[in-house]
Design an enzyme around this catalytic site. Structure first.
Site, PDB file in Angstrom:
ATOM      1  N   SER A  69      40.148 -31.700 -37.835  1.00 48.27           N
ATOM      2  CA  SER A  69      39.947 -30.253 -37.866  1.00 48.27           C
ATOM      3  C   SER A  69      41.289 -29.539 -37.874  1.00 48.27           C
ATOM      4  O   SER A  69      42.236 -29.974 -37.215  1.00 48.27           O
ATOM      5  CB  SER A  69      39.150 -29.814 -36.633  1.00 48.27           C
ATOM      6  N   GLN A  77      41.489 -26.674 -36.543  1.00 43.35           N
ATOM      7  CA  GLN A  77      41.436 -25.779 -35.372  1.00 43.35           C
ATOM      8  C   GLN A  77      42.426 -26.197 -34.289  1.00 43.35           C
ATOM      9  O   GLN A  77      42.918 -25.354 -33.539  1.00 43.35           O
ATOM     10  CB  GLN A  77      40.008 -25.754 -34.806  1.00 43.35           C
ATOM     11  N   ASP A  93      32.789 -24.105 -45.196  1.00 47.23           N
ATOM     12  CA  ASP A  93      31.590 -23.461 -44.654  1.00 47.23           C
ATOM     13  C   ASP A  93      30.649 -22.921 -45.725  1.00 47.23           C
ATOM     14  O   ASP A  93      29.613 -22.339 -45.396  1.00 47.23           O
ATOM     15  CB  ASP A  93      31.983 -22.339 -43.689  1.00 47.23           C
ATOM     16  N   ARG A 149      26.957 -32.787 -41.026  1.00 50.04           N
ATOM     17  CA  ARG A 149      26.426 -31.945 -42.104  1.00 50.04           C
ATOM     18  C   ARG A 149      26.284 -32.692 -43.434  1.00 50.04           C
ATOM     19  O   ARG A 149      25.890 -32.082 -44.425  1.00 50.04           O
ATOM     20  CB  ARG A 149      27.312 -30.709 -42.299  1.00 50.04           C
ATOM     21  N   LYS A 206      24.217 -18.159 -34.388  1.00 50.72           N
ATOM     22  CA  LYS A 206      25.591 -18.565 -34.091  1.00 50.72           C
ATOM     23  C   LYS A 206      26.582 -17.790 -34.953  1.00 50.72           C
ATOM     24  O   LYS A 206      27.661 -17.422 -34.505  1.00 50.72           O
ATOM     25  CB  LYS A 206      25.742 -20.068 -34.329  1.00 50.72           C
TER      26      LYS A 206
END
Length: 438
Positions: free
Chosen positions: A164, A166, A309, A340, A410
């Protein structure tokens, strides 16, 4: 709550894109890290941004809001000592705040979603913070995570980027506040570079100086910087809009979505290009996307790492395209609210789609004639899966029921309201053993 999606041949109408979740969470954070008062106009309202709002308040920021803006007086580099923080099911919020919480003496991030965020690993960031002098107790890299910090050290820092981006963003928010200058080196590959671009854009707007190599694999960050209190305007959200645009592309439609900037740094804006490549009739000018769908689409090949996304929504459109589509370089989809790739494709197969998976690819053999539907489908607690499966339901031959569809909140609490406004036949129903209300 479950949603029943009944086949809907036509969509028509105009909606305002939701505000960007990614930009809202970043603006909330830089406003909290500033000394002084910042204003954020058109913030997103979703579970993720609410989680960031709640946590910065717990850490000592003063947060006031009305219908169009949030006003935040920040805590600078001195967050209030707090015993625990609850980020809900928001992975990015957890990771950004793990870095910020390393300025606190002792804080525990609790685990409220053991089946979703509670399963996601954060080892790469834990390792980096550990080498910066922060003591961290954790459950094999997962929540609950206890951080005993106070005095993290800058200097030479390494962080892995292949699960990731992030983790890198978290360090970019923290290191400007440290006493030392820092040099951050990204190991392995860096996923979702586009999103790092958003982080850097927001940091620059907040008055922070960061010297980034062109490939985003090395960053030099001067220490002892201060975040400036500023006014921010949140742009429209492409990841959420991707599902609306895909729904318009697979039906007979005349749909307009406002507030989607052509020159946005959101990688998911590629959904517009991909739908064009699939020959969906659309225009995009002055921040307005206008789709006049005829339900006819052509297969496409796309590097999904640029638009993580939006991939599931594009796959949903490809289910009805003529030919075989391939979405590659998407392995990091496996490390989200659910896997996913495997989980989503299993549900697509139930609905009648012809799909295959590889470790980092999704292959879709299109069925322009439509899919059977008539099944119950598991959303795996994942907002992106819910939105994408809904697109498939609109073109199925019989209704599909999506369990736990309330988790769409969310990122896009009014997704089904928007679809209904465009004429989609969707309705909320009580789930089995479900006492929650929508």
């Amino acid at each position: 709550m479950d949603v029943i999606v009944t086949p809907t041949p036509r969509l028509k109408g105009r909606i305002e894109a939701l505000s960007s979740k990614n930009y809202t969470t970043r603006y909330l954070l830089v406003a909290a890290l500033a000394e002084g008062t910042s204003t954020i106009y058109f913030p997103a309202h979703s579970e993720d941004s609410d989680a960031m709002r709640r946590c910065i308040r717990d850490l000592g920021a003063l947060v006031e809001e009305d219908d169009e803006k949030i006003v935040i007086t920040g805590f600078g580099r001195n967050p209030k000592p707090v015993e625990q923080l609850d980020v809900g099911n928001a992975g990015a919020v957890l990771r950004f705040l793990m870095a910020v919480a390393s300025l606190c003496p002792d804080v525990t991030f609790i685990n409220r979603y053991p089946d979703s965020l509670g399963k996601r690993p954060h080892d790469d960031l834990i390792e980096s913070l550990g080498k910066m002098g922060v003591t961290i107790e954790h459950n094999e890299g997962k929540l609950p995570i206890r951080i005993q910090g106070g005095q993290p050290r800058g200097g030479k820092i390494q962080v892995s980027g292949n699960i990731s981006s992030q983790f890198l963003s978290a360090l970019l928010f923290l290191t400007p506040l440290l006493d030392e200058d820092s040099e951050i080196e990204v190991l392995h590959d860096l996923k979702s570079k586009v999103v790092v671009g958003q982080t850097l854009e927001v940091l620059e707007q907040a008055g922070i100086v960061i010297h980034a190599d062109e490939d985003y694999m090395r960053f030099r960050v001067p220490g002892r910087q201060r975040y400036e209190a500023k006014t921010y305007y949140v742009q429209g959200d492409y990841p959420g809009s991707a599902a609306i645009l895909a729904a318009a592309a697979v039906t007979e439609s005349d749909v307009v979505v406002n507030r989607l900037l052509e020159r946005s740094k959101q990688g998911e804006r590629a959904v517009v290009d991909v739908l064009r490549m699939m020959e969906a009739p659309l225009t995009h000018e002055n921040g307005v996307v206008h789709v006049q769908g005829n339900g006819k689409l052509k297969a496409v090949e796309f590097d999904g790492d640029h638009a993580t996304d939006a991939v599931l929504a594009m796959v949903a459109a490809a289910v009805f395209a003529e030919g075989t589509s391939r979405f590659y370089n998407v392995e990091n989809l496996r490390y989200k609210e659910c896997d996913r790739i495997t989980d989503y494709l299993n549900e697509l197969r139930k609905a009648g789609a012809n799909v295959e998976e590889r470790q980092s690819e999704i292959i879709v053999h299109g069925r322009p004639e439509g899919v059977e539907g008539g099944v119950d489908i598991d959303a795996h607690y994942d907002h992106r899966v819910i939105m994408a499966l809904t697109v498939v339901g609109l073109r199925a031959k019989a209704p599909i029921r999506i369990h736990d569809a309330h988790h769409v909140a969310k990122s896009y609490p009014i997704y089904f309201d928007h679809l209904k406004a465009l004429g989609a036949n969707v309705e909320w129903v009580q789930g089995e053993g479900d006492s929650s209300s929508h």
